[in-house]
Design an enzyme around this catalytic site. Structure first.
Site, PDB file in Angstrom:
ATOM      1  N   CYS A  49       0.660  -1.164   0.079  1.00  0.00           N
ATOM      2  CA  CYS A  49       0.135   0.112  -0.008  1.00  0.00           C
ATOM      3  C   CYS A  49       0.822   1.242   0.328  1.00  0.00           C
ATOM      4  O   CYS A  49       1.718   1.378  -1.106  1.00  0.00           O
ATOM      5  CB  CYS A  49      -1.057   0.007   1.181  1.00  0.00           C
ATOM      6  SG  CYS A  49       0.195  -0.021   3.113  1.00  0.00           S
ATOM      7  N   ARG A  63      -2.032  -0.724   5.377  1.00  0.00           N
ATOM      8  CA  ARG A  63      -3.115  -1.494   4.619  1.00  0.00           C
ATOM      9  C   ARG A  63      -2.877  -2.912   4.748  1.00  0.00           C
ATOM     10  O   ARG A  63      -3.386  -3.686   4.217  1.00  0.00           O
ATOM     11  CB  ARG A  63      -4.206  -0.801   3.708  1.00  0.00           C
ATOM     12  CG  ARG A  63      -4.562   0.339   3.941  1.00  0.00           C
ATOM     13  CD  ARG A  63      -5.256   1.973   3.281  1.00  0.00           C
ATOM     14  NE  ARG A  63      -4.075   2.161   2.833  1.00  0.00           N
ATOM     15  CZ  ARG A  63      -3.656   3.311   0.834  1.00  0.00           C
ATOM     16  NH1 ARG A  63      -4.807   3.635   0.957  1.00  0.00           N
ATOM     17  NH2 ARG A  63      -2.704   3.852   1.526  1.00  0.00           N
TER      18      ARG A  63
END
Length: 307
Positions: free
Chosen positions: A263, A268
């Site tokens: 990410c 994430r």
């Protein structure tokens, strides 16, 4: 003005929570049924000496309300401030000090939560898993704080007294197979048996936007896109095994391949790593810790933009 904002935030947070109903039977189908914990089970564990609850949100939100007994943590505490790139994981020694400061020892069961689908909580899970903590003793609260409140349980503003933990880092237990470094990502660019998976927003993926900290817009060439939050429901609880399996396999993210999620700064993508390894049971998943911050800073590395 600050006081008015704080008062407004207080009443917003204290507003009646939306009711959340969790079917705990879904856990049995996950690869690691202990990876998640329901609000009901956590309620029954409150006060246990062998359990540390970590509220992984900014301190201002923690001070307004949190689960009783929870200690507070934030990203800067688990990062390496001396690294060339921002957001990189803490060294073993730095992370040991972080864990001990929260009252965590090697045999502690750690329950981590946030308020947005556990994506920040999953970053702490990933580093703990990487550095060898018992996987059945690192648990994410399914649905996080919204699910706790939605189950009708009380929050508090009281801070717990923390008894410093004692943590021994044992390199023989490290799970370095959960980590991808930049050289490995480069080597796997054209490997049909490897999926480099972009877990950011669509705008970041296409190059329409650039988050602070990154140097160039775009994505790693050939990377398919599945945003991290596709793995959770609207109420922030995790989707079922069957729903998750269908979601990832539809984009070619299958258990027979090496999967390298990334990410902006591997937060994430840590969430996706958790989902793939703990909920779906994928055996070869490596979170790219440098992620887009590092890749975009390297002018010698290729990028793609557009849809």
């Amino acid at each position: 003005m600050v006081l008015v904002a704080l008062i407004g935030a207080y009443y917003f947070l204290k507003a009646p929570a939306k009711e959340v109903s969790i079917n705990e039977s879904k856990y049995s189908k996950y690869a690691n049924p202990k990876a998640l914990i329901s609000p009901k089970e956590l309620k029954e564990m409150l006060g246990r000496d062998d359990v540390v609850i970590v509220d992984f949100r900014r301190s201002a939100k923690y001070m307004l309300e949190h689960i009783p007994g929870a200690v507070n943590a934030w990203r800067s505490e688990e990062e390496n401030p001396d690294h060339q790139y921002g957001g990189m994981r803490a060294t073993p020694e730095q992370f040991k000090n972080f864990l001990e400061s929260k009252g965590i020892s090697n045999d502690t069961t750690v329950v981590i939560y946030d308020e947005k689908g556990d994506y920040d909580a999953a970053r702490m899970w990933w580093i703990m898993a990487l550095y060898g903590h018992d996987l059945e003793k690192i648990r994410l609260l399914d649905g996080g704080l919204p699910a706790w409140k939605g189950s009708g349980y009380e929050t508090t503003t009281a801070k717990p007294k923390i008894k410093r933990g004692h943590y021994v880092m044992d390199e023989s237990k490290f799970r370095m197979e959960l980590l991808a470094e930049v050289d490995e990502v480069i080597a796997e660019l054209n490997n049909k048996n490897t999926v480099i998976l972009d877990t950011r927003s669509w705008e970041e993926y296409t190059g329409a936007t650039l988050k602070r900290g990154a140097s160039r817009k775009g994505r790693i060439p050939g990377a398919p896109w599945i945003e991290w939050k596709e793995a959770v429901n609207e109420d922030w609880t995790f989707k079922s095994y069957d729903e998750l399996k269908a979601l990832y396999e539809a984009k070619g993210v299958t258990p027979d391949k090496k999967i390298i999620p990334y990410c902006q700064s591997a937060v994430r993508s840590a969430h996706t790593t958790f989902v793939l390894t703990q909920l779906l049971g994928y055996k070869n998943v490596k979170n790219y810790d440098g992620s887009w911050i590092e890749w975009s800073a390297r002018k010698d590395l290729p990028i793609e933009t557009g849809e």
